[in-house]
Design a protein around this motif. Structure first.
Motif, short mmCIF file in Angstrom:
data_model
loop_
_atom_site.label_atom_id
_atom_site.label_comp_id
_atom_site.label_asym_id
_atom_site.label_seq_id
_atom_site.Cartn_x
_atom_site.Cartn_y
_atom_site.Cartn_z
N VAL A 14 40.25 21.08 4.20
CA VAL A 14 41.89 21.35 3.05
C VAL A 14 40.94 23.46 3.00
O VAL A 14 42.65 23.84 3.21
CB VAL A 14 41.25 21.23 2.00
N ILE A 15 39.96 23.28 3.10
CA ILE A 15 39.86 25.17 4.00
C ILE A 15 40.28 25.50 4.92
O ILE A 15 40.87 26.77 4.70
CB ILE A 15 38.19 25.28 3.95
N GLU A 16 40.23 25.23 5.80
CA GLU A 16 40.70 25.53 6.90
C GLU A 16 42.54 25.74 6.90
O GLU A 16 43.49 26.22 7.24
CB GLU A 16 40.91 25.22 8.07
N ASN A 17 43.17 24.11 6.69
CA ASN A 17 44.70 24.39 6.28
C ASN A 17 45.32 24.73 4.86
O ASN A 17 46.78 24.46 5.08
CB ASN A 17 44.66 22.69 6.78
N GLY A 18 44.50 24.66 4.32
CA GLY A 18 45.15 24.67 3.08
C GLY A 18 45.59 23.37 2.00
O GLY A 18 45.57 22.45 2.89
N PRO A 19 45.42 23.10 1.21
CA PRO A 19 45.76 22.12 -0.43
C PRO A 19 46.54 20.69 0.41
O PRO A 19 48.31 21.90 0.94
CB PRO A 19 45.69 22.40 -1.64
N LYS A 49 39.83 17.28 -3.93
CA LYS A 49 39.37 18.22 -2.38
C LYS A 49 39.67 19.89 -2.91
O LYS A 49 39.20 20.30 -2.50
CB LYS A 49 40.39 17.35 -1.31
N ASN A 50 40.75 20.49 -2.75
CA ASN A 50 41.08 21.70 -3.05
C ASN A 50 39.76 22.26 -3.93
O ASN A 50 39.05 23.37 -3.98
CB ASN A 50 42.15 22.26 -3.73
N SER A 51 39.77 21.76 -5.54
CA SER A 51 38.83 22.21 -5.83
C SER A 51 37.33 21.58 -5.99
O SER A 51 36.59 22.65 -5.96
CB SER A 51 39.22 21.63 -7.93
N ARG A 52 37.14 20.75 -5.06
CA ARG A 52 36.25 20.18 -4.23
C ARG A 52 35.60 21.08 -3.10
O ARG A 52 34.00 22.32 -3.37
CB ARG A 52 35.86 19.17 -3.83
N ALA A 53 36.82 21.96 -2.80
CA ALA A 53 36.09 22.76 -1.34
C ALA A 53 36.31 24.54 -2.01
O ALA A 53 35.35 24.73 -1.83
CB ALA A 53 37.40 23.31 -0.81
N ILE A 54 36.54 25.27 -2.87
CA ILE A 54 36.89 25.70 -3.89
C ILE A 54 35.22 26.17 -4.20
O ILE A 54 34.48 27.42 -4.46
CB ILE A 54 37.75 26.39 -4.84
N SER A 55 34.69 24.78 -5.75
CA SER A 55 32.94 24.92 -5.83
C SER A 55 32.53 25.13 -4.45
O SER A 55 31.50 25.95 -4.49
CB SER A 55 33.52 23.77 -6.49
N CYS A 72 42.29 34.19 -6.65
CA CYS A 72 42.55 32.87 -5.32
C CYS A 72 42.54 31.59 -5.84
O CYS A 72 42.16 31.08 -6.69
CB CYS A 72 41.74 32.86 -4.11
N LYS A 73 43.85 30.82 -5.15
CA LYS A 73 44.16 29.47 -5.96
C LYS A 73 43.67 28.79 -5.01
O LYS A 73 43.75 27.49 -5.63
CB LYS A 73 45.64 29.46 -6.45
N THR A 74 43.33 28.90 -4.07
CA THR A 74 42.70 27.81 -3.13
C THR A 74 41.89 27.95 -2.46
O THR A 74 41.57 29.28 -2.32
CB THR A 74 44.60 26.95 -2.35
N ALA A 75 42.00 27.43 -1.80
CA ALA A 75 40.32 27.06 -0.60
C ALA A 75 40.66 28.18 0.64
O ALA A 75 39.32 28.80 0.95
CB ALA A 75 39.81 26.36 -0.26
N LYS A 76 41.43 27.83 0.58
CA LYS A 76 42.51 28.78 1.95
C LYS A 76 42.07 30.22 1.48
O LYS A 76 41.79 30.66 2.91
CB LYS A 76 43.38 28.03 2.47
N GLN A 77 43.07 30.84 0.31
CA GLN A 77 43.04 31.81 -0.22
C GLN A 77 41.92 32.59 -0.36
O GLN A 77 41.07 33.61 0.31
CB GLN A 77 43.95 32.26 -1.13
#
Length: 154
Positions: A14-19, A49-55, A72-77
């Motif tokens: 998710v971090i590499e590709n976005g949510p 998954k995105n929220s866990r990745a951000i955390s 930033c709203k996503t882990a990728k950002q």
């Protein structure tokens, strides 16, 4: 990277590709984004998954970096923002590689410098180059170190 992959590899994806977009196929056979009110328990797990990745990312950065990622709203950002801040643009990265390569090529042991200190200085250069994508064969590194030694060490 390895901490996140070891904790939850799907979060790294998710971090590499976005949510992942939670979608549903409508009556016309087209895919559209599913409304949260229609989520199943599996959909919620995917959305988490995105929220866990951000955390996970936030837990690994310093307080001074928090302002950099506040919007930033996503882990990728977050990853892209931190990469740009620390690695710079492609042009900056190339210039950094050129500077480090110059240091690598002109590297010499200082007179009366302990071998441990020399090795540490050299490792810093090669590690930074490695982080920027410039790899060296082990035998090339060994040859470079041997050529860099003072007469006292030869």
């Amino acid at each position: 990277m390895h901490f996140i992959q070891g904790t939850d590899y799907e979060c790294w994806v998710v971090i590499e590709n976005g949510p992942l977009a939670i979608t549903i196929t409508d009556a016309n056979g087209e895919s559209c984004v599913k409304a949260p009110k229609d989520y199943t328990s599996n959909d919620y797990k995917e959305a988490e998954k995105n929220s866990r990745a951000i955390s996970l990312l936030q837990s690994g950065i310093s307080e001074s970096e928090t302002n950099r990622i506040a919007g930033c709203k996503t882990a990728k950002q977050i990853l892209d923002s931190l990469a740009l801040a620390h690695e710079g643009t492609v042009q900056v990265k190339k210039q950094r590689i050129d500077l480090l390569m110059q240091q690598y090529e002109s590297f010499r042991m200082h007179e009366d410098e302990p071998i441990k200190s020399m090795s540490s200085r050299f490792s810093n250069i090669t590690n930074e180059l490695s982080n920027l994508g410039r790899q060296f064969e082990t035998e090339d590194i060994v040859r470079k170190i041997l050529r860099s030694l003072t007469k006292k060490w030869r």
